[in-house]
Design a protein around this motif. Structure first.
Motif, short mmCIF file in Angstrom:
data_model
loop_
_atom_site.label_atom_id
_atom_site.label_comp_id
_atom_site.label_asym_id
_atom_site.label_seq_id
_atom_site.Cartn_x
_atom_site.Cartn_y
_atom_site.Cartn_z
N UNK A 196 22.53 -94.43 16.14
CA UNK A 196 23.63 -95.19 16.72
C UNK A 196 24.96 -94.97 16.05
N UNK A 197 25.00 -94.06 15.03
CA UNK A 197 26.25 -93.84 14.31
C UNK A 197 26.56 -92.34 14.19
N UNK A 198 26.07 -91.57 15.14
CA UNK A 198 26.31 -90.13 15.12
C UNK A 198 25.50 -89.39 14.07
N UNK A 199 24.35 -89.95 13.68
CA UNK A 199 23.51 -89.29 12.67
C UNK A 199 22.95 -87.97 13.21
N UNK A 200 22.34 -87.22 12.31
CA UNK A 200 21.75 -85.93 12.68
C UNK A 200 20.67 -86.10 13.75
N UNK A 201 20.65 -85.13 14.67
CA UNK A 201 19.65 -85.16 15.74
C UNK A 201 18.26 -84.84 15.19
N UNK A 202 17.27 -85.65 15.57
CA UNK A 202 15.92 -85.50 15.01
C UNK A 202 14.93 -84.87 15.98
N UNK A 203 15.34 -84.57 17.21
CA UNK A 203 14.38 -84.12 18.22
C UNK A 203 14.59 -82.69 18.69
N UNK A 204 15.76 -82.10 18.46
CA UNK A 204 16.07 -80.77 18.98
C UNK A 204 15.73 -79.70 17.93
N UNK A 205 14.68 -78.90 18.17
CA UNK A 205 14.32 -77.87 17.18
C UNK A 205 15.22 -76.65 17.22
N UNK A 206 16.05 -76.52 18.26
CA UNK A 206 16.88 -75.32 18.42
C UNK A 206 18.26 -75.46 17.81
N UNK A 207 18.67 -76.69 17.52
CA UNK A 207 20.01 -76.92 16.98
C UNK A 207 20.05 -76.66 15.49
N UNK A 208 21.00 -75.84 15.05
CA UNK A 208 21.15 -75.58 13.62
C UNK A 208 21.54 -76.83 12.85
N UNK A 209 22.26 -77.76 13.53
CA UNK A 209 22.76 -78.95 12.85
C UNK A 209 21.79 -80.12 12.90
N UNK A 210 20.70 -79.98 13.65
CA UNK A 210 19.71 -81.06 13.72
C UNK A 210 18.76 -81.03 12.53
N UNK A 211 17.91 -82.04 12.44
CA UNK A 211 16.96 -82.13 11.32
C UNK A 211 15.52 -82.24 11.83
N UNK A 212 15.25 -81.55 12.94
CA UNK A 212 13.88 -81.57 13.48
C UNK A 212 12.88 -81.01 12.48
N UNK A 213 13.24 -79.94 11.77
CA UNK A 213 12.32 -79.33 10.81
C UNK A 213 11.95 -80.31 9.71
N UNK A 214 12.93 -81.11 9.27
CA UNK A 214 12.65 -82.11 8.24
C UNK A 214 11.73 -83.20 8.76
N UNK A 215 11.97 -83.63 9.99
CA UNK A 215 11.11 -84.67 10.60
C UNK A 215 9.70 -84.14 10.78
N UNK A 216 9.58 -82.90 11.22
CA UNK A 216 8.26 -82.30 11.41
C UNK A 216 7.51 -82.19 10.09
N UNK A 217 8.21 -81.81 9.03
CA UNK A 217 7.58 -81.74 7.71
C UNK A 217 7.14 -83.12 7.24
N UNK A 218 7.91 -84.12 7.59
CA UNK A 218 7.59 -85.49 7.18
C UNK A 218 6.33 -85.99 7.88
N UNK A 219 6.15 -85.65 9.14
CA UNK A 219 4.93 -86.05 9.85
C UNK A 219 3.71 -85.39 9.24
#
Length: 584
Positions: free
Chosen positions: A264-287
Motif C-alpha cells: 500500500x506504499x509503493x513497496x517492491x512487487x512480490x509476484x512478478x518474476x520477470x521484473x528486475x525491480x521486483x522481489x519475487x526471487x526473495x519471496x520464493x526463497x523464503x517459502x
C-alpha cells in the motif's frame, strides 16, 4: 637254489603301482575339488555381500564350498599333512595366517563403522556435506519419516539425476535412524505414485507412516522427451538439499512461520518474476525456508500480538511471526505507525529495507527505535562494483552475530548509512538490572574509503561537503523494550517481550536482478531466520558443483589408456618376479 617268489613279487608290484595310480588320481581329484570348493566359497561370499536378494542362495553355495574343501582335505590328508609340515607349508601357513588376520581386522572395522557410521566429504566444494539446519532437522525428527524417489533405475536418461537424489537421501538416512527411503519406478507402481500426486519421474514424496501427511519435492524436473531421439529431458534441481528439507519440516509437523510483506506504499512487487525491480526471487526463497508468505495491508488488517496467535483469529486479524517493509516510496498513515509500534511493543519482529531518500514517516518511525537513516547515499572509492562507486561492496561483517554466518561479500546498489548512538540511549531497569532501553548492534560496514554524499545523483565525493569514514549499512536492534518516546523507567521481565528489528539501508540488493549475486540473498534470509528465532535455519544454500575434466588429445588419451592397461600391470608383474627370484 631256485626262488619260487618271482610271480608273487611281480603281482605285489602291480598292486603297488595300482595303489599309487589310485592315490595319484585321488590327489588330482582332491586338488580339483579343493579349487572348486574355494571358488564356490568366494562366489557365495560375493553374493552375500553384494546381492541382498540372493543372500540365502549365497549362503548355501558358501556352505557347499566349505564341505567340498573339507572332503578334499580328508581325501588328500597325507599330502595336506606333508605340505603343512614341510618348509613350503610353514611359509604358506604364515602367509595364510597373515591373510586371515587381515580379513578379521577388516571384518572388525567394518562391524565398528557399520554401527558408528562416519562419512568424510573430500570434495573441494563440500558437495556431500549437509548444512547445519539439515542436520538439526534430522536430529529432531520425533516421528519416523519415509521418502520414495520416483525414478526408473534402468533408464539411462534418469540415472545421473537419480544418483544425486540417492546420494542426498542416503546421507539423510545415515544421519537419522528415523528417516528411510526407497527408489520406485512410477510406471511399475502407478497406484502408489497416484496416491502421492506424483505425475512424472524425478519427484520425491516425503510422508509419515500411518498418516495422511505428505509433501512432494522435485529431485529433477521432467520436461518430456526429445521428439527426434526419444530421450527423456530433465532439469537439474540446483537447490536439492533445501527443497528436501522443506517437506521434512512440513510432514514432521513443524508449524510454518508467517512472514507478512507490508503493501500500500509503493513497496517492491512480490509476484512478478520477470521484473528486475521486483522481489519475487526473495519471496520464493523464503517459502522454501518453510515460511507462509502473505501481503499485509494495514488499512484492512489488524495485527494482534504473537502470544495470542494460538487463539482463533477474526477475519480482519493477523498474527505474523515477522513483518517486512521492502522499499516503500509513500508515507505511512498515522494509524499505521501506531499499528506497527504496537506490534513491536508486543515483542514483534520487523525487517526494514529502506532506501536513501525514503519518506519521512519511515525515518521518524525508525528514529524512535534507536537508529537514524541518512538522507544521502554511500560512495565507496575503495571497494565497489565496477564501474559505479555508488554500489559499494561490503566485506566487514560482525562475526559475533549469527546473521553474518556464511556471508562473504554483499553489495548494495545505492545504500543509506544507518547511524546510532548507544552512549545516549536511555537506561531502563529490567528485573533489577540497569540496561539500555534498546540495544543497537552494527552488522555490516563499508570500507575506510567510503563517503556519505547527500546528493543522490553524484558519484564523486566532495571533501568540502561530504563526510569520509566507515558507515553502517546493516544494524540489528534487539532487546528493544519500548520506543524512545515512551521511555519507561521500569520493565517487568515476566510480562515484557522485547522487540527485534533489522534495518538495511537498501532494498535494491534483494531484487530479482541482484538477489542471487554475491551473498545478497544470504543476508536477507539470514536476517529473517535470526529475527524469527530460528538461527539453525541459517544456512542451507545450493552448492556449486566443481567440474574437473581432463583435456587431452587423442594421442595423449591413448598414452593414458595404454599406460594404465599394460605398463603399470607389467611393472607389478616384474616386481613380483624379482622378489621370487631373490627369495627362491
Amino acid at each position: 637254489m631256485t626262488s619260487k617268489s618271482g610271480p608273487k613279487n611281480h603281482n605285489n608290484g602291480k598292486r603297488l603301482e595300482g595303489i599309487r595310480a589310485y592315490v595319484k588320481e585321488v590327489g588330482s581329484v582332491g586338488s580339483t575339488s579343493a579349487l572348486m570348493g574355494i571358488l564356490a566359497m568366494v562366489v557365495g561370499l560375493v553374493l552375500i555381500v553384494t546381492v541382498s536378494e540372493a543372500k540365502t542362495f549365497g549362503l548355501a553355495i558358501l556352505i557347499l564350498g566349505a564341505v567340498v574343501v573339507s572332503l578334499a582335505g580328508i581325501a588328500a590328508r597325507r599330502a595336506v599333512t606333508k605340505s603343512v609340515t614341510g618348509r613350503r607349508g610353514r611359509y604358506s601357513a604364515n602367509t595364510l595366517l597373515m591373510i586371515i588376520s587381515f580379513l578379521l581386522l577388516i571384518g572388525v572395522l567394518n562391524f565398528v563403522f557399520w554401527d558408528n557410521p562416519n562419512r568424510w566429504d573430500v570434495t573441494s566444494t563440500r558437495q556431500f556435506t549437509l548444512a547445519p539446519r539439515t542436520l538439526d532437522v534430522l536430529a529432531n525428527l520425533e516421528t519416523p519419516v519415509s521418502a520414495i524417489a520416483f525414478f526408473d533405475r534402468n533408464d539411462v536418461d534418469q540415472r545421473p539425476y537419480l544418483e544425486d537424489v540417492d546420494n542426498l537421501l542416503r546421507e539423510f538416512s545415515v544421519r537419522s535412524n528415523k528417516f528411510s527411503y526407497e527408489v520406485m519406478d512410477p510406471d511399475v507402481e502407478p497406484n502408489i505414485a497416484k496416491q502421492y500426486g506424483v505425475t512424472s519421474p524425478g519427484q520425491v514424496a516425503f510422508f509419515v507412516n500411518d498418516s495422511d501427511s505428505f509433501d512432494v519435492a522435485f529431485g529433477a524436473r521432467y520436461r518430456g522427451r526429445n521428439p527426434q531421439t526419444g530421450d527423456a529431458i530433465f532439469d537439474v534441481n540446483p537447490s536439492l538439499e533445501q527443497d528436501f528439507v522443506t517437506p521434512l519440516l512440513i510432514v514432521s509437523g513443524q508449524e510454518k512461520k508467517t512472514a507478512y510483506f507490508l503493501t500500500g506504499h509503493g513497496e517492491r512487487d512480490v509476484v512478478d518474476p520477470t521484473s528486475d525491480d521486483g522481489i519475487f526471487a526473495a519471496v520464493n526463497a523464503l517459502t522454501k525456508e518453510n515460511f507462509d508468505v502473505r501481503p499485509l495491508d494495514l488499512s484492512q488488517k489488524k495485527i494482534v500480538p504473537r502470544r495470542t496467535g494460538d487463539q482463533p483469529l477474526e477475519q480482519d486479524q493477523v498474527a505474523p511471526s515477522l513483518v517486512i517493509i521492502a522499499g516503500p516510496v509513500k508515507d505511512l498513515m498515522d494509524d499505521e505507525v501506531d499499528e506497527l509500534t504496537d506490534f513491536l511493543e508486543d515483542g514483534g519482529r520487523l525487517l526494514v529495507l529502506i532506501d536513501p531518500g525514503a519518506p519521512s514517516s519511515y525515518i521518524d518511525f525508525l528514529s524512535n527505535w534507536g537508529v537514524t537513516v541518512s538522507k544521502g547515499n554511500i560512495i565507496d572509492e575503495e571497494d565497489f562494483l565496477r564501474p559505479d562507486t555508488r554500489v559499494p561492496f561490503v566485506t566487514q561483517h560482525n562475526t559475533q552475530i549469527d546473521i553474518t554466518k556464511g556471508l562473504e561479500r554483499t553489495y548494495f546498489p545505492g545504500v543509506a548509512a544507518i547511524q546510532f548512538d548507544m552512549a545516549s540511549m536511555p537506561p531502563v531497569v529490567v528485573g533489577g538490572q540497569i540496561l539500555p532501553q534498546q540495544n543497537v548492534i552494527e552488522i555490516s560496514r563499508t570500507s575506510s574509503g567510503s563517503w556519505l554524499v547527500d546528493d543522490l545523483a553524484r558519484s564523486k565525493p566532495d571533501s568540502d561537503l561530504d563526510r569520509q569514514g566507515t558507515f553502517s549499512t546493516v544494524v540489528l536492534v534487539e532487546d528493544a523494550f519500548a520506543p524512545l518516546d515512551k521511555s519507561p523507567k521500569f520493565i517487568d521481565p515476566n510480562s515484557a517481550i522485547p522487540a527485534s528489528l533489522v534495518i538495511i539501508g537498501d532494498s535494491d540488493f534483494v531484487t530479482n536482478k541482484h538477489f542471487n549475486n554475491a551473498s545478497n540473498g544470504d543476508l536477507f534470509l539470514n536476517s529473517i531466520n535470526y529475527l524469527t528465532g530460528d538461527v539453525s535455519l541459517i544456512n542451507i544454500r545450493p552448492k556449486q558443483v566443481a567440474r574437473r575434466e581432463i583435456l587431452a588429445t587423442p594421442n595423449e588419451f591413448d598414452v593414458i589408456r595404454y599406460t594404465s592397461w599394460f605398463v603399470l600391470p607389467s611393472l607389478m608383474a616384474l616386481a613380483g618376479i624379482g622378489i621370487w627370484w631373490v627369495r627362491r
